[in-house]
Design a protein around this motif. Structure first.
Motif, PDB file in Angstrom:
ATOM      1  N   CYS A 109       0.840  -1.204   0.000  1.00 57.29           N
ATOM      2  CA  CYS A 109       0.000   0.000   0.000  1.00 57.29           C
ATOM      3  C   CYS A 109       0.871   1.250   0.000  1.00 57.29           C
ATOM      4  CB  CYS A 109      -0.931  -0.003   1.214  1.00 57.29           C
ATOM      5  SG  CYS A 109      -2.202  -1.269   1.125  1.00 57.29           S
ATOM      6  N   TYR A 111       3.844   1.430  -1.194  1.00 52.03           N
ATOM      7  CA  TYR A 111       4.441   1.448  -2.531  1.00 52.03           C
ATOM      8  C   TYR A 111       3.494   2.089  -3.550  1.00 52.03           C
ATOM      9  CZ  TYR A 111       6.035  -0.563  -7.004  1.00 52.03           C
ATOM     10  OH  TYR A 111       6.428  -0.749  -8.295  1.00 52.03           O
ATOM     11  N   VAL A 112       2.220   1.749  -3.491  1.00 52.65           N
ATOM     12  CA  VAL A 112       1.247   2.325  -4.430  1.00 52.65           C
ATOM     13  C   VAL A 112       1.174   3.840  -4.259  1.00 52.65           C
ATOM     14  CG1 VAL A 112      -1.225   2.420  -4.993  1.00 52.65           C
ATOM     15  CG2 VAL A 112      -0.100   0.214  -4.681  1.00 52.65           C
TER      16      VAL A 112
END
Length: 182
Positions: A109, A111-112
């Motif tokens: 999450c 990373y997104v």
């Protein structure tokens, strides 16, 4: 008769976080809502038949309908099945496996969000480096190897997508400010 592979249940006090029944009902409810959204969107796009063939929402409408029917069937059979003979529902996930799932899910999450803030290349480089350090224990991590693999992977991705396929990936605001974005 002995059960060599007992299923964990909340009755055994193993730290069940969620029961199988709850997970099945939640997922079936979610897929029912997704199916309804597909049907509504398809209806708005048109589900009829014209002289040239089906309208754009025709097939998707029926896919949404199948999703709803299957989901309602899951809900029906889950409610009908009831609990196990011990009066407890079997565990879907316990605390220890949930920690492993969250150890992967939470960084994904982050990373997104980081892709949006830093761009695909920098966020992916940091993500790969994070997992390499984490997997090898930060005290024993070979920093030159982490840098080589994480940066090298993104160089290869850049060459493949940006140069060979001419498909630019999101570089992010930092690359745009530095004039590196395509």
């Amino acid at each position: 008769m002995l059960d060599n592979n007992p299923k964990p249940s909340a009755a055994h006090g193993n730290g069940a976080v969620c029961s199988m029944r709850t997970a099945e009902l939640a997922l079936a409810s979610l897929t029912t809502l997704i199916g309804a959204a597909v049907m509504i969107g398809s209806y708005q796009a048109g589900i009829g038949w014209t002289d040239t063939g089906p309208e754009s929402g025709h097939f998707a409408f029926f896919v949404g309908m199948i999703m709803i029917v299957a989901s309602l069937g899951t809900i029906f059979f889950t409610l009908r099945r009831g609990k196990t003979s011990s009066g407890q529902d079997e565990a879907f996930i316990t605390r220890a496996p949930l920690r492993h799932v969250l150890a992967m899910f939470i960084p994904m999450c982050v990373y997104v969000v980081a892709i949006r803030l830093l761009g695909m290349y920098l966020a992916s480089t940091l993500f790969i480096a994070w997992f390499m350090v984490r997997a090898n224990d930060a005290r024993r991590a070979s920093w030159w190897r982490v840098a080589l693999v994480s940066v090298g992977t993104m160089v290869v991705v850049y060459l493949v997508f940006e140069r060979w396929f001419n498909v630019p990936l999101y570089a992010g605001p930092l690359a745009e400010m530095l004039g590196l974005a395509s």
